[in-house]
Enzyme design. Structure first.
Site, PDB file in Angstrom:
ATOM      1  N   PHE A 161       0.833  -1.197   0.000  1.00 23.78           N
ATOM      2  CA  PHE A 161       0.000   0.000   0.000  1.00 23.78           C
ATOM      3  C   PHE A 161       0.872   1.253   0.000  1.00 23.78           C
ATOM      4  CE2 PHE A 161      -2.208  -3.253   2.466  1.00 23.78           C
ATOM      5  CZ  PHE A 161      -3.514  -3.218   1.996  1.00 23.78           C
ATOM      6  N   ASP A 162       0.456   2.246  -0.759  1.00 27.24           N
ATOM      7  CA  ASP A 162       0.956   3.591  -0.570  1.00 27.24           C
ATOM      8  C   ASP A 162       0.361   4.135   0.734  1.00 27.24           C
ATOM      9  OD1 ASP A 162       2.137   6.097  -1.056  1.00 27.24           O
ATOM     10  OD2 ASP A 162       0.393   6.786  -2.190  1.00 27.24           O
ATOM     11  N   GLY A 163       0.919   5.239   1.230  1.00 25.50           N
ATOM     12  CA  GLY A 163       0.435   5.809   2.484  1.00 25.50           C
ATOM     13  C   GLY A 163      -0.600   6.901   2.291  1.00 25.50           C
ATOM     14  N   PHE A 269      -1.412  -0.861  -4.261  1.00 23.43           N
ATOM     15  CA  PHE A 269      -2.382   0.222  -4.363  1.00 23.43           C
ATOM     16  C   PHE A 269      -1.694   1.575  -4.171  1.00 23.43           C
ATOM     17  CE2 PHE A 269      -4.715  -3.462  -2.687  1.00 23.43           C
ATOM     18  CZ  PHE A 269      -5.751  -3.554  -3.613  1.00 23.43           C
ATOM     19  N   ASP A 271      -2.276   6.111  -5.093  1.00 24.69           N
ATOM     20  CA  ASP A 271      -3.173   7.150  -5.603  1.00 24.69           C
ATOM     21  C   ASP A 271      -2.581   7.938  -6.764  1.00 24.69           C
ATOM     22  OD1 ASP A 271      -2.462  10.227  -4.015  1.00 24.69           O
ATOM     23  OD2 ASP A 271      -1.285   8.410  -3.722  1.00 24.69           O
TER      24      ASP A 271
END
Length: 297
Positions: A161-163, A269, A271
């Site tokens: 995951f991105d943060g 994932f 954004d």
């Protein structure tokens, strides 16, 4: 006793995210629904190849056993019911135990996420993903040209995951976009002890952490452009949530793709579309159209 999805990790997924229907989709995009349906019906006995999220789904379903049904995967698709037959046939041929599906024949499917109690929605349609995110669901647009997952960890689910704007809110990202890196670093250093608000994928990480605590083999990673000193707030936020990740990569703006290639996730994932484009050259990836970087003007 009535069937229930309570207490399960529920993944809603479109047919194109699960299987490689890109050739068929080109027929669909021509606007000839009947031709598309005929093509799918003609290929009914021909299992579709695995899609971008196939590895993730297969591994998650392996967490189910005679003692507990921990994961539910539901097809949620703009396909018509006739074409849906091929989806279920393809699942059967690849030994995916899928029992539920919703097919909307071109209409928006996201409204069914609520009665499904979905934790995650994966689709190849960016409009459906954005609508789901706006309704408060964790959702991502699969990059259909992503490389497929590595076979090196057949019995372990691996997710990265991105943060900011994914696990966490976009609070810090807004500072970065408006005022630059120096202001971002100062902002995060001054608020290091103040947990970030939750982003859309916090519930997904929580669900995975719960499954880990039940003995399921899962490995998670935080892969972020943050660097010291901004790393501390991210770590403290996870501590405040009582959630652990197995690996954390604070890359300070370096390309994430090569690091993800070494981690070998079943899915990543992020954004930022640029990050996804690069990551997709190495791992299965999906775009989370959340936060200031995805604001529609």
């Amino acid at each position: 006793m009535a069937a229930t999805l309570d207490g399960k990790l529920v993944v809603a997924i479109s047919s194109r995210a699960l299987f490689d229907f890109e050739e068929e989709n080109r027929e669909f995009e021509k606007g000839d629904d009947r031709a598309y349906m005929r093509l799918q019906l003609d290929r009914l006995e021909q299992p579709a190849p695995p899609g971008v999220a196939f590895s993730l789904v297969k591994k998650l379903l392996a967490f189910n056993d005679a003692e507990a049904q921990r994961v539910e995967v539901v097809i949620l698709s703009r396909n018509d019911p006739v074409s849906g037959m091929r989806v279920f046939r393809s699942a059967q041929a690849t030994e995916l135990k899928l029992e539920r599906g919703v097919f909307t024949k071109g209409r928006e499917p996201y409204k069914y996420l609520r009665p499904l109690k979905a934790n995650l929605f994966l689709s190849a349609n960016p409009n459906d993903v954005r609508a789901a995110l706006n309704e408060g669901f964790a959702a991502a647009t699969v990059h259909t040209r992503s490389v497929r997952a590595s076979p090196n960890y057949p019995n372990e689910v691996r997710i990265a995951f991105d943060g900011d704007a994914v696990l966490f809110s976009d609070e810090a990202e807004r500072v970065y976009q408006a005022e630059g890196l120096s202001a971002f670093q100062q902002h995060e250093s001054s608020k290091a002890a103040l947990p970030l608000q939750a982003g859309p994928f916090k519930p997904v990480l929580e669900a995975l952490h719960r499954l880990q605590s039940e003995g399921m083999r899962i490995r998670t990673a935080l892969v972020t452009a943050r660097s010291a000193p901004a790393h501390e707030r991210a770590i403290r936020t996870l501590m405040d949530w009582n959630i652990e990740v197995d690996e954390a990569m604070f890359l300070g703006g370096l390309h994430k793709g090569e690091f993800l290639r070494e981690f070998e996730p079943d899915f990543f994932f992020d954004d930022q579309t640029g990050h996804i484009e690069h990551a997709a050259q190495h791992v299965p990836a999906g775009h989370v159209a959340s936060g200031v970087a995805n604001d529609q003007r």
